[in-house]
Design an enzyme around this catalytic site. Structure first.
Site, PDB file in Angstrom:
ATOM      1  N   HIS A  55      -5.452  -5.379   5.761  1.00  0.00           N
ATOM      2  CA  HIS A  55      -5.744  -6.732   6.247  1.00  0.00           C
ATOM      3  C   HIS A  55      -5.335  -6.836   7.711  1.00  0.00           C
ATOM      4  CE1 HIS A  55      -1.644  -6.973   4.329  1.00  0.00           C
ATOM      5  NE2 HIS A  55      -1.400  -7.162   5.604  1.00  0.00           N
TER       6      HIS A  55
HETATM    7  C1  T46 Z   1       1.664  -6.157   6.365  1.00  0.00           C
HETATM    8  C2  T46 Z   1       1.982  -4.968   5.533  1.00  0.00           C
HETATM    9  C3  T46 Z   1       2.576  -3.842   6.327  1.00  0.00           C
HETATM   10  C4  T46 Z   1       5.469 -12.851   0.265  1.00  0.00           C
HETATM   11  O1  T46 Z   1       5.597 -13.774  -0.559  1.00  0.00           O
HETATM   12  N1  T46 Z   1       6.283 -12.821   1.375  1.00  0.00           N
HETATM   13  C5  T46 Z   1       6.198 -11.838   2.290  1.00  0.00           C
HETATM   14  O2  T46 Z   1       6.949 -11.853   3.290  1.00  0.00           O
HETATM   15  C6  T46 Z   1       5.225 -10.800   2.092  1.00  0.00           C
HETATM   16  C7  T46 Z   1       5.102  -9.688   3.115  1.00  0.00           C
HETATM   17  C8  T46 Z   1       4.434 -10.845   0.991  1.00  0.00           C
HETATM   18  N2  T46 Z   1       4.562 -11.851   0.094  1.00  0.00           N
HETATM   19  C9  T46 Z   1       3.727 -11.844  -1.129  1.00  0.00           C
HETATM   20  C10 T46 Z   1       2.233 -11.993  -0.901  1.00  0.00           C
HETATM   21  C11 T46 Z   1       1.632 -11.196  -2.037  1.00  0.00           C
HETATM   22  O3  T46 Z   1       1.516 -12.002  -3.180  1.00  0.00           O
HETATM   23  O4  T46 Z   1       3.902 -10.576  -1.752  1.00  0.00           O
HETATM   24  C12 T46 Z   1       2.686 -10.125  -2.314  1.00  0.00           C
HETATM   25  C13 T46 Z   1       2.297  -8.768  -1.730  1.00  0.00           C
HETATM   26  O5  T46 Z   1       1.945  -8.952  -0.360  1.00  0.00           O
HETATM   27  P1  T46 Z   1       0.765  -8.130   0.313  1.00  0.00           P
HETATM   28  O6  T46 Z   1      -0.303  -7.836  -0.665  1.00  0.00           O
HETATM   29  O7  T46 Z   1       0.359  -8.829   1.565  1.00  0.00           O
HETATM   30  O8  T46 Z   1       1.546  -6.758   0.643  1.00  0.00           O
HETATM   31  P2  T46 Z   1       1.110  -5.573   1.560  1.00  0.00           P
HETATM   32  O9  T46 Z   1       2.123  -4.496   1.396  1.00  0.00           O
HETATM   33  O10 T46 Z   1      -0.304  -5.190   1.339  1.00  0.00           O
HETATM   34  O11 T46 Z   1       1.203  -6.124   3.071  1.00  0.00           O
HETATM   35  C14 T46 Z   1       2.473  -6.358   3.628  1.00  0.00           C
HETATM   36  C15 T46 Z   1       2.418  -7.631   4.482  1.00  0.00           C
HETATM   37  O12 T46 Z   1       1.901  -8.710   3.695  1.00  0.00           O
HETATM   38  C16 T46 Z   1       1.568  -7.473   5.705  1.00  0.00           C
HETATM   39  O13 T46 Z   1       1.860  -8.527   6.601  1.00  0.00           O
HETATM   40  O14 T46 Z   1       1.319  -6.038   7.532  1.00  0.00           O
HETATM   41  O15 T46 Z   1       2.855  -5.265   4.432  1.00  0.00           O
END
Ligand code: T46
Length: 139
Positions: A55
């Protein structure tokens, strides 16, 4: 003409204090970072072959550090891609807003630490790649 993606990222070397009882790395607000840290999160236990990210962010700036092990970060500004391997706990990858990123090829036991410029907000995410590309290059 070749498009350069060099504006999108920067490697930041963090200060390291080494002594016989171990190594310590510290990051100061308003020091080396081009943003104030408002949030910290870390990712570990990523199963073999899985990736994270996939993303872009509208406003968020981040510094990504491989505090343990290694992984690759694929960045893409909609025109050009680059893969950066992170494998040193004292080197962070700074990514500007508006850049697609994907973390992959995690080594076993690796831990990624992320310092972020804003609190978590789903509104800041661009999770659809076609929308991301169209948003960036609409006339
Ligand atoms: C990025 C990469 C490197 C939260 O509630 N708080 C938070 O601070 C974060 C990061 C995520 N979340 C929740 C949102 C989703 O329901 O945790 C779940 C997993 O998040 P996401 O699918 O966005 O995770 P990644 O590892 O794909 O992405 C993360 C960061 O979201 C993003 O900003 O750059 O790590």
């Amino acid at each position: 003409m070749n498009h350069s993606i060099s504006y999108a990222y920067r490697m930041i070397q963090l200060s390291k204090v080494e002594n016989p009882i171990g190594i310590q790395i510290s990051v100061k607000n308003r020091g080396l970072l081009p943003f104030e840290v408002k949030r910290v999160y870390y990712i570990y236990d990523v199963p073999a072959g899985e990736s994270r990210g996939g993303h872009a962010h509208k406003e968020l700036q981040q510094l990504i550090i491989a505090v343990k092990g290694s992984f690759d970060v694929l960045i893409n500004d909609g025109r050009t891609k680059k893969v950066i391997c992170l494998d040193r706990p004292n080197i962070g990858l700074y990514i500007v807003p508006g850049i697609w990123r994907k973390l992959l090829n995690f080594s076993e036991g690796s831990v990624s630490l992320v310092l972020a410029s804003q609190a978590y907000s789903e509104d800041d995410y661009l999770r659809d790649f076609e929308q991301f590309k169209n948003r960036k290059y609409e006339p």
